[in-house]
Motif scaffolding. Structure first.
Motif, PDB file in Angstrom:
ATOM      1  N   VAL A  74     -34.982  68.325 -17.361  1.00 44.99           N
ATOM      2  CA  VAL A  74     -34.998  67.559 -18.526  1.00 44.99           C
ATOM      3  C   VAL A  74     -35.417  66.080 -18.362  1.00 44.99           C
ATOM      4  O   VAL A  74     -36.057  65.383 -18.890  1.00 44.99           O
ATOM      5  CB  VAL A  74     -33.856  67.866 -19.575  1.00 44.99           C
ATOM      6  N   ALA A  75     -34.353  65.324 -17.572  1.00 47.90           N
ATOM      7  CA  ALA A  75     -34.569  63.892 -17.302  1.00 47.90           C
ATOM      8  C   ALA A  75     -35.659  63.515 -16.579  1.00 47.90           C
ATOM      9  O   ALA A  75     -36.486  62.622 -16.743  1.00 47.90           O
ATOM     10  CB  ALA A  75     -33.216  63.661 -16.604  1.00 47.90           C
ATOM     11  N   MET A  76     -35.856  64.425 -15.616  1.00 43.87           N
ATOM     12  CA  MET A  76     -37.217  64.117 -14.660  1.00 43.87           C
ATOM     13  C   MET A  76     -38.587  64.136 -15.761  1.00 43.87           C
ATOM     14  O   MET A  76     -39.378  63.369 -15.693  1.00 43.87           O
ATOM     15  CB  MET A  76     -37.478  65.248 -13.903  1.00 43.87           C
ATOM     16  N   VAL A  77     -38.763  65.313 -16.472  1.00 40.03           N
ATOM     17  CA  VAL A  77     -39.812  65.095 -17.597  1.00 40.03           C
ATOM     18  C   VAL A  77     -39.876  64.207 -18.441  1.00 40.03           C
ATOM     19  O   VAL A  77     -40.927  63.455 -18.747  1.00 40.03           O
ATOM     20  CB  VAL A  77     -39.876  66.641 -18.108  1.00 40.03           C
ATOM     21  N   MET A  78     -38.631  63.854 -19.162  1.00 40.67           N
ATOM     22  CA  MET A  78     -38.854  63.018 -20.365  1.00 40.67           C
ATOM     23  C   MET A  78     -38.794  61.557 -20.199  1.00 40.67           C
ATOM     24  O   MET A  78     -39.336  60.644 -20.505  1.00 40.67           O
ATOM     25  CB  MET A  78     -37.440  63.247 -21.404  1.00 40.67           C
ATOM     26  N   LEU A  79     -37.894  61.432 -18.702  1.00 44.70           N
ATOM     27  CA  LEU A  79     -38.064  59.773 -18.384  1.00 44.70           C
ATOM     28  C   LEU A  79     -39.675  59.550 -17.956  1.00 44.70           C
ATOM     29  O   LEU A  79     -39.994  58.435 -17.592  1.00 44.70           O
ATOM     30  CB  LEU A  79     -37.071  59.620 -17.322  1.00 44.70           C
ATOM     31  N   ALA A  80     -40.333  60.602 -17.495  1.00 38.36           N
ATOM     32  CA  ALA A  80     -41.609  60.115 -16.846  1.00 38.36           C
ATOM     33  C   ALA A  80     -42.684  59.890 -17.678  1.00 38.36           C
ATOM     34  O   ALA A  80     -43.829  59.476 -17.380  1.00 38.36           O
ATOM     35  CB  ALA A  80     -41.765  61.287 -15.813  1.00 38.36           C
ATOM     36  N   LEU A  81     -42.536  60.490 -18.979  1.00 39.31           N
ATOM     37  CA  LEU A  81     -43.624  60.360 -20.234  1.00 39.31           C
ATOM     38  C   LEU A  81     -44.090  59.052 -20.262  1.00 39.31           C
ATOM     39  O   LEU A  81     -45.479  59.093 -20.055  1.00 39.31           O
ATOM     40  CB  LEU A  81     -42.840  60.908 -21.303  1.00 39.31           C
ATOM     41  N   PRO A  82     -43.518  58.099 -20.581  1.00 38.14           N
ATOM     42  CA  PRO A  82     -43.838  56.789 -20.802  1.00 38.14           C
ATOM     43  C   PRO A  82     -45.097  56.139 -19.813  1.00 38.14           C
ATOM     44  O   PRO A  82     -45.883  55.632 -19.847  1.00 38.14           O
ATOM     45  CB  PRO A  82     -43.080  55.858 -21.211  1.00 38.14           C
ATOM     46  N   TRP A  83     -44.242  56.360 -18.539  1.00 38.06           N
ATOM     47  CA  TRP A  83     -44.845  55.717 -17.239  1.00 38.06           C
ATOM     48  C   TRP A  83     -46.409  56.530 -16.973  1.00 38.06           C
ATOM     49  O   TRP A  83     -47.236  55.936 -16.633  1.00 38.06           O
ATOM     50  CB  TRP A  83     -43.673  55.802 -16.052  1.00 38.06           C
ATOM     51  N   GLY A  84     -46.141  57.930 -17.085  1.00 33.89           N
ATOM     52  CA  GLY A  84     -47.234  58.716 -16.954  1.00 33.89           C
ATOM     53  C   GLY A  84     -48.338  58.389 -17.848  1.00 33.89           C
ATOM     54  O   GLY A  84     -49.457  58.347 -17.313  1.00 33.89           O
ATOM     55  N   TYR A  85     -48.193  58.149 -18.885  1.00 36.76           N
ATOM     56  CA  TYR A  85     -49.271  57.595 -19.885  1.00 36.76           C
ATOM     57  C   TYR A  85     -49.707  56.484 -19.690  1.00 36.76           C
ATOM     58  O   TYR A  85     -50.801  56.028 -19.465  1.00 36.76           O
ATOM     59  CB  TYR A  85     -48.658  57.583 -21.498  1.00 36.76           C
ATOM     60  N   ARG A  86     -48.735  55.294 -19.405  1.00 38.50           N
ATOM     61  CA  ARG A  86     -49.279  54.035 -19.217  1.00 38.50           C
ATOM     62  C   ARG A  86     -50.161  54.158 -17.783  1.00 38.50           C
ATOM     63  O   ARG A  86     -50.974  53.231 -17.802  1.00 38.50           O
ATOM     64  CB  ARG A  86     -47.975  52.996 -19.055  1.00 38.50           C
ATOM     65  N   THR A  87     -49.805  54.774 -16.818  1.00 33.64           N
ATOM     66  CA  THR A  87     -50.553  54.697 -15.554  1.00 33.64           C
ATOM     67  C   THR A  87     -51.928  55.798 -15.454  1.00 33.64           C
ATOM     68  O   THR A  87     -52.295  55.780 -14.192  1.00 33.64           O
ATOM     69  CB  THR A  87     -49.567  54.912 -14.482  1.00 33.64           C
ATOM     70  N   GLY A  88     -52.142  56.194 -16.474  1.00 31.40           N
ATOM     71  CA  GLY A  88     -53.473  57.052 -16.731  1.00 31.40           C
ATOM     72  C   GLY A  88     -53.296  58.613 -16.565  1.00 31.40           C
ATOM     73  O   GLY A  88     -54.202  59.314 -16.615  1.00 31.40           O
ATOM     74  N   GLY A  89     -51.830  59.065 -16.869  1.00 37.84           N
ATOM     75  CA  GLY A  89     -51.787  60.495 -16.876  1.00 37.84           C
ATOM     76  C   GLY A  89     -51.942  61.118 -18.341  1.00 37.84           C
ATOM     77  O   GLY A  89     -50.987  61.818 -18.943  1.00 37.84           O
ATOM     78  N   ALA A  90     -53.021  60.779 -19.120  1.00 38.69           N
ATOM     79  CA  ALA A  90     -53.386  61.216 -20.453  1.00 38.69           C
ATOM     80  C   ALA A  90     -54.748  61.850 -20.312  1.00 38.69           C
ATOM     81  O   ALA A  90     -55.588  61.221 -19.559  1.00 38.69           O
ATOM     82  CB  ALA A  90     -52.989  60.370 -21.388  1.00 38.69           C
TER      83      ALA A  90
END
Length: 184
Positions: A74-90
Protein backbone atom coordinates in the motif's frame (compact mmCIF):
# COMPACT_ATOMS: atom_id res chain seq x y z
CA UNK A 1 1.06 53.25 -8.11
CA UNK A 2 -1.61 52.84 -10.74
CA UNK A 3 -4.04 49.96 -10.95
CA UNK A 4 -2.44 48.77 -14.20
CA UNK A 5 1.08 48.67 -12.73
CA UNK A 6 -0.19 46.87 -9.63
CA UNK A 7 -1.88 44.22 -11.85
CA UNK A 8 1.32 43.86 -13.90
CA UNK A 9 3.36 43.36 -10.71
CA UNK A 10 0.95 40.69 -9.47
CA UNK A 11 1.06 38.89 -12.82
CA UNK A 12 4.86 38.89 -12.89
CA UNK A 13 5.09 37.66 -9.28
CA UNK A 14 2.78 34.66 -9.83
CA UNK A 15 5.15 32.63 -12.04
CA UNK A 16 7.92 33.02 -9.45
CA UNK A 17 5.58 32.01 -6.61
CA UNK A 18 4.24 29.08 -8.63
CA UNK A 19 7.79 27.96 -9.40
CA UNK A 20 8.69 27.95 -5.69
CA UNK A 21 5.56 25.99 -4.79
CA UNK A 22 6.30 23.54 -7.61
CA UNK A 23 9.88 23.03 -6.36
CA UNK A 24 8.82 22.44 -2.75
CA UNK A 25 6.11 20.01 -3.82
CA UNK A 26 8.58 18.19 -6.10
CA UNK A 27 10.94 17.73 -3.14
CA UNK A 28 8.14 16.29 -1.00
CA UNK A 29 7.15 14.00 -3.89
CA UNK A 30 10.76 12.85 -4.20
CA UNK A 31 10.86 11.97 -0.49
CA UNK A 32 7.59 10.05 -0.89
CA UNK A 33 9.05 8.22 -3.92
CA UNK A 34 12.10 7.23 -1.88
CA UNK A 35 9.71 5.91 0.77
CA UNK A 36 7.88 3.94 -1.92
CA UNK A 37 11.18 2.54 -3.16
CA UNK A 38 12.20 1.58 0.38
CA UNK A 39 8.85 -0.19 0.82
CA UNK A 40 9.40 -2.08 -2.46
CA UNK A 41 12.92 -3.15 -1.52
CA UNK A 42 11.78 -4.19 1.96
CA UNK A 43 8.92 -6.23 0.47
CA UNK A 44 11.27 -7.95 -1.98
CA UNK A 45 13.79 -8.77 0.75
CA UNK A 46 11.10 -10.09 3.10
CA UNK A 47 9.45 -12.25 0.44
CA UNK A 48 12.82 -13.65 -0.68
CA UNK A 49 13.88 -14.31 2.90
CA UNK A 50 10.54 -15.97 3.60
CA UNK A 51 10.96 -18.29 0.61
CA UNK A 52 14.48 -19.22 1.68
CA UNK A 53 13.44 -19.79 5.28
CA UNK A 54 10.33 -21.75 4.25
CA UNK A 55 11.97 -24.14 1.78
CA UNK A 56 15.53 -24.39 3.07
CA UNK A 57 14.83 -24.50 6.81
CA UNK A 58 11.06 -25.29 7.06
CA UNK A 59 10.71 -22.16 9.19
CA UNK A 60 8.82 -19.41 7.35
CA UNK A 61 8.59 -15.79 8.42
CA UNK A 62 5.06 -15.83 9.84
CA UNK A 63 4.71 -12.03 9.82
CA UNK A 64 5.90 -11.42 6.24
CA UNK A 65 2.63 -11.82 4.35
CA UNK A 66 0.64 -9.42 6.54
CA UNK A 67 3.39 -6.81 6.67
CA UNK A 68 3.93 -6.94 2.92
CA UNK A 69 0.28 -7.15 1.90
CA UNK A 70 -1.27 -4.58 4.25
CA UNK A 71 1.55 -2.08 4.75
CA UNK A 72 4.45 -2.25 2.32
CA UNK A 73 2.51 -2.70 -0.94
CA UNK A 74 0.00 0.00 0.00
CA UNK A 75 2.82 2.41 0.90
CA UNK A 76 4.68 1.53 -2.29
CA UNK A 77 1.73 2.31 -4.56
CA UNK A 78 0.30 5.33 -2.76
CA UNK A 79 3.59 7.12 -2.10
CA UNK A 80 4.69 6.69 -5.72
CA UNK A 81 1.52 8.23 -7.23
CA UNK A 82 2.48 11.94 -7.24
CA UNK A 83 6.07 11.32 -8.32
CA UNK A 84 4.89 8.98 -11.09
CA UNK A 85 2.48 11.58 -12.44
CA UNK A 86 5.05 14.39 -12.24
CA UNK A 87 7.72 12.40 -14.05
CA UNK A 88 5.49 11.37 -16.94
CA UNK A 89 3.74 8.25 -15.71
CA UNK A 90 0.31 9.35 -16.90
CA UNK A 91 -1.71 8.76 -20.02
CA UNK A 92 -3.91 11.32 -21.72
CA UNK A 93 -5.99 10.67 -24.80
CA UNK A 94 -5.67 13.88 -26.80
CA UNK A 95 -7.62 12.95 -29.92
CA UNK A 96 -10.42 15.46 -29.31
CA UNK A 97 -8.20 18.00 -27.56
CA UNK A 98 -5.82 18.10 -30.53
CA UNK A 99 -8.71 19.07 -32.82
CA UNK A 100 -9.60 22.10 -30.67
CA UNK A 101 -7.89 25.48 -30.67
CA UNK A 102 -5.00 25.62 -28.17
CA UNK A 103 -6.67 28.06 -25.71
CA UNK A 104 -9.81 25.91 -25.52
CA UNK A 105 -7.77 22.71 -25.23
CA UNK A 106 -5.73 24.24 -22.38
CA UNK A 107 -8.89 25.36 -20.60
CA UNK A 108 -10.46 21.91 -20.87
CA UNK A 109 -7.23 20.31 -19.62
CA UNK A 110 -7.07 22.69 -16.64
CA UNK A 111 -10.70 21.93 -15.80
CA UNK A 112 -9.96 18.21 -16.05
CA UNK A 113 -6.99 18.58 -13.72
CA UNK A 114 -9.11 20.46 -11.17
CA UNK A 115 -11.96 17.93 -11.34
CA UNK A 116 -9.44 15.11 -10.88
CA UNK A 117 -7.91 16.97 -7.94
CA UNK A 118 -11.36 17.33 -6.41
CA UNK A 119 -11.98 13.60 -6.72
CA UNK A 120 -8.59 12.82 -5.20
CA UNK A 121 -9.30 15.21 -2.33
CA UNK A 122 -12.51 13.27 -1.64
CA UNK A 123 -10.51 10.02 -1.61
CA UNK A 124 -7.94 11.69 0.64
CA UNK A 125 -10.65 12.81 3.06
CA UNK A 126 -12.30 9.38 3.10
CA UNK A 127 -8.93 7.69 3.61
CA UNK A 128 -8.19 10.05 6.50
CA UNK A 129 -11.57 9.30 8.11
CA UNK A 130 -10.98 5.56 7.76
CA UNK A 131 -7.48 5.93 9.25
CA UNK A 132 -8.80 8.05 12.15
CA UNK A 133 -11.67 5.68 12.87
CA UNK A 134 -9.43 2.60 12.82
CA UNK A 135 -6.92 4.36 15.07
CA UNK A 136 -9.59 5.50 17.55
CA UNK A 137 -11.16 2.03 17.67
CA UNK A 138 -7.81 0.21 17.91
CA UNK A 139 -8.84 -2.03 15.00
CA UNK A 140 -6.49 -4.92 14.30
CA UNK A 141 -6.02 -7.74 11.80
CA UNK A 142 -5.70 -10.81 13.94
CA UNK A 143 -2.99 -13.33 13.23
CA UNK A 144 0.30 -14.39 14.72
CA UNK A 145 0.77 -10.66 15.31
CA UNK A 146 -2.22 -8.37 15.80
CA UNK A 147 -1.58 -5.80 13.07
CA UNK A 148 -3.09 -2.32 13.62
CA UNK A 149 -5.37 -1.49 10.68
CA UNK A 150 -4.96 2.28 10.94
CA UNK A 151 -1.32 2.33 9.89
CA UNK A 152 -2.11 0.46 6.70
CA UNK A 153 -4.57 3.25 5.79
CA UNK A 154 -2.31 6.25 6.46
CA UNK A 155 -0.66 5.91 3.05
CA UNK A 156 -3.93 6.54 1.17
CA UNK A 157 -4.48 10.15 2.33
CA UNK A 158 -0.77 10.92 2.03
CA UNK A 159 -0.41 9.63 -1.55
CA UNK A 160 -3.77 10.89 -2.85
CA UNK A 161 -3.35 14.22 -1.07
CA UNK A 162 0.05 14.81 -2.64
CA UNK A 163 -1.28 13.86 -6.07
CA UNK A 164 -4.24 16.23 -5.63
CA UNK A 165 -1.82 19.05 -4.74
CA UNK A 166 0.28 18.24 -7.81
CA UNK A 167 -2.80 18.40 -10.05
CA UNK A 168 -3.82 21.78 -8.59
CA UNK A 169 -0.30 23.14 -9.03
CA UNK A 170 -0.22 21.92 -12.64
CA UNK A 171 -3.69 23.32 -13.35
CA UNK A 172 -2.61 26.74 -12.03
CA UNK A 173 0.72 26.75 -13.91
CA UNK A 174 1.36 29.87 -15.99
CA UNK A 175 2.19 27.59 -18.93
CA UNK A 176 0.37 24.29 -19.14
CA UNK A 177 2.69 21.32 -19.57
CA UNK A 178 1.41 18.34 -21.52
CA UNK A 179 0.27 15.50 -19.28
CA UNK A 180 2.45 12.44 -19.59
CA UNK A 181 5.64 14.47 -20.22
CA UNK A 182 8.21 14.68 -17.48
CA UNK A 183 8.28 17.97 -15.64
CA UNK A 184 11.56 19.86 -15.46
Amino acid sequence: MTLASRDEGARSAFPAFHGRVDQVLARVENVAAVGAGAAAVTAMVLVSLDVIMRYAFASPLTFQMYLTQYYLLVAMVMLALPWGYRTGGAIQIRLLLAALPAPLSDTITRIGLMVSAGYLLAVTWRGWLTFSEALANDEVIMGVIDWPVAWSWIWVPIGCGLLALRLVVDAAAPTLRPIGNAHD
